[in-house]
Scaffold this active site. Structure first.
Site, PDB file in Angstrom:
ATOM      1  N   ASP A 129       0.129  -7.582   1.816  1.00 40.40           N
ATOM      2  CA  ASP A 129       0.563  -6.186   1.730  1.00 40.40           C
ATOM      3  C   ASP A 129       2.092  -6.139   1.728  1.00 40.40           C
ATOM      4  O   ASP A 129       2.728  -5.791   2.721  1.00 40.40           O
ATOM      5  CB  ASP A 129      -0.025  -5.432   2.936  1.00 40.40           C
ATOM      6  CG  ASP A 129       0.116  -3.934   2.813  1.00 40.40           C
ATOM      7  OD1 ASP A 129       0.560  -3.459   1.753  1.00 40.40           O
ATOM      8  OD2 ASP A 129      -0.221  -3.238   3.795  1.00 40.40           O
ATOM      9  N   SER A 176       4.038   2.425   8.268  1.00 43.38           N
ATOM     10  CA  SER A 176       3.760   1.381   7.279  1.00 43.38           C
ATOM     11  C   SER A 176       4.974   1.079   6.418  1.00 43.38           C
ATOM     12  O   SER A 176       5.697   1.996   6.020  1.00 43.38           O
ATOM     13  CB  SER A 176       2.643   1.830   6.340  1.00 43.38           C
ATOM     14  OG  SER A 176       1.413   1.722   6.984  1.00 43.38           O
ATOM     15  N   HIS A 197       0.823  -1.221   0.000  1.00 43.32           N
ATOM     16  CA  HIS A 197       0.000   0.000   0.000  1.00 43.32           C
ATOM     17  C   HIS A 197       0.857   1.271   0.000  1.00 43.32           C
ATOM     18  O   HIS A 197       0.328   2.355  -0.264  1.00 43.32           O
ATOM     19  CB  HIS A 197      -1.031  -0.007   1.140  1.00 43.32           C
ATOM     20  CG  HIS A 197      -0.529   0.384   2.484  1.00 43.32           C
ATOM     21  ND1 HIS A 197      -0.172  -0.525   3.454  1.00 43.32           N
ATOM     22  CD2 HIS A 197      -0.339   1.603   3.038  1.00 43.32           C
ATOM     23  CE1 HIS A 197       0.209   0.138   4.537  1.00 43.32           C
ATOM     24  NE2 HIS A 197       0.119   1.418   4.313  1.00 43.32           N
TER      25      HIS A 197
END
Ligand code: 4AZ
Length: 273
Positions: free
Chosen positions: A134, A223, A77
């Site tokens: 992810d 992230s 992402h």
């Protein structure tokens, strides 16, 4: 102090279609109280020399991890926009070898990006965004010069047991609601995956691990960064509930142990191109 306005302006010029962990949707959605690496400490890059910062137009927006002299592992992402397209390599840079996200170390251009074929990002019934598989690999345009502040991290061979103490790091939001310029890290505990899937309303536990600790967590902007156990990579920061640091809703990480083979095979393909 994170200059929110400048981020918003740079987001607008970059194209708001990008899914930025630090971006308008998150700034609007989360107030200062909830924006929380939370409960962590300033940590010199020498102790986490595999940590990198993904940047666009000079702004940190995601973490990443050095796998080899020319490959970075990150979250899918972090290199995808809202139209489910992989970002143009030109708009992503990688800062390595620095404890601060806005200077030091070196900034390296991206040559190519590979995202896991099964990656999906979805929002179900207005709940917080979730994803599967992810994970992505970034091929650097020039090889890293390894040293005390720049090192690759080996992938773990097994997932640590529930309760094991693991470490997560990054330049993501802290408990003050600001994105720090100095790298932070925090220790959290591996949480039972089934329990985590239940409370986070995740349908599939595939390629995921969870970790939590009271008032300690990863958060927006972390992230793509590393979750490590005894200096081996076990996870990549992926997503979490609205409130970072709530131990009843663990943070979710991509399981590097389960995806080991994918990483090794795709990294070999990427670097031999
Ligand atoms: C995010 O939005 C994010 N508490 C990353 C990690 C966690 C929550 C949110 C885990 O980038």
């Amino acid at each position: 102090m994170f200059p929110t306005l400048l981020v918003l302006i740079s987001m607008a010029t970059l194209g708001c279609a990008l899914h930025f962990p630090i971006g308008p949707e998150f700034l609007l959605k989360k107030g200062p109280i909830n924006n929380r690496i939370v409960g962590g400490e300033d940590t010199p890059i020498e102790t986490i020399p595999w940590q990198v910062s993904l940047q666009s137009q000079g702004w940190h927006y995601c973490g990443g991890v050095i796998y080899s002299k020319n490959i970075i592992i990150t979250a899918a992402h972090c290199v995808h926009n809202n139209d489910s397209k992989i970002l143009d390599s030109e708009i992503v840079d990688v800062r390595v070898g620095s404890s601060t996200s806005d200077n030091g170390g070196s900034v390296i251009k991206v040559a190519k990006i590979t995202v896991h074929d099964h990656y999906i990002h979805y929002v179900y019934k207005n709940d917080t965004p979730k994803s599967q598989y992810d994970i992505a690999l970034i091929l650097l345009s020039s090889p890293l010069e390894m040293g005390p502040t720049v090192k690759a991290i080996p992938l773990a061979e097994s997932v640590p047991n529930d309760g094991a103490v693991v470490r997560v790091s990054g330049w993501g939001y802290t408990e003050t609601g600001e994105a720090p310029l100095h790298l932070k890290s925090v220790y959290v505990n591996i949480v039972n995956l089934e329990k985590c899937a239940r409370v986070n309303k995740i349908e599939s536990t595939k390629a995921k691990i969870c970790a939590a600790s009271p008032r300690k967590d990863s958060c927006n902007g972390d992230s793509g960064g590393p979750l490590t156990y005894r200096s081996k990579l076990v996870g990549i920061v992926s997503f979490g509930p609205e409130i970072c640091g709530d131990p009843s809703q663990p943070g979710v990480y991509t399981d590097v142990v389960e995806l080991r083979q994918w990483i090794d095979v795709e990294a070999t393909k990427l670097s031999s191109n």
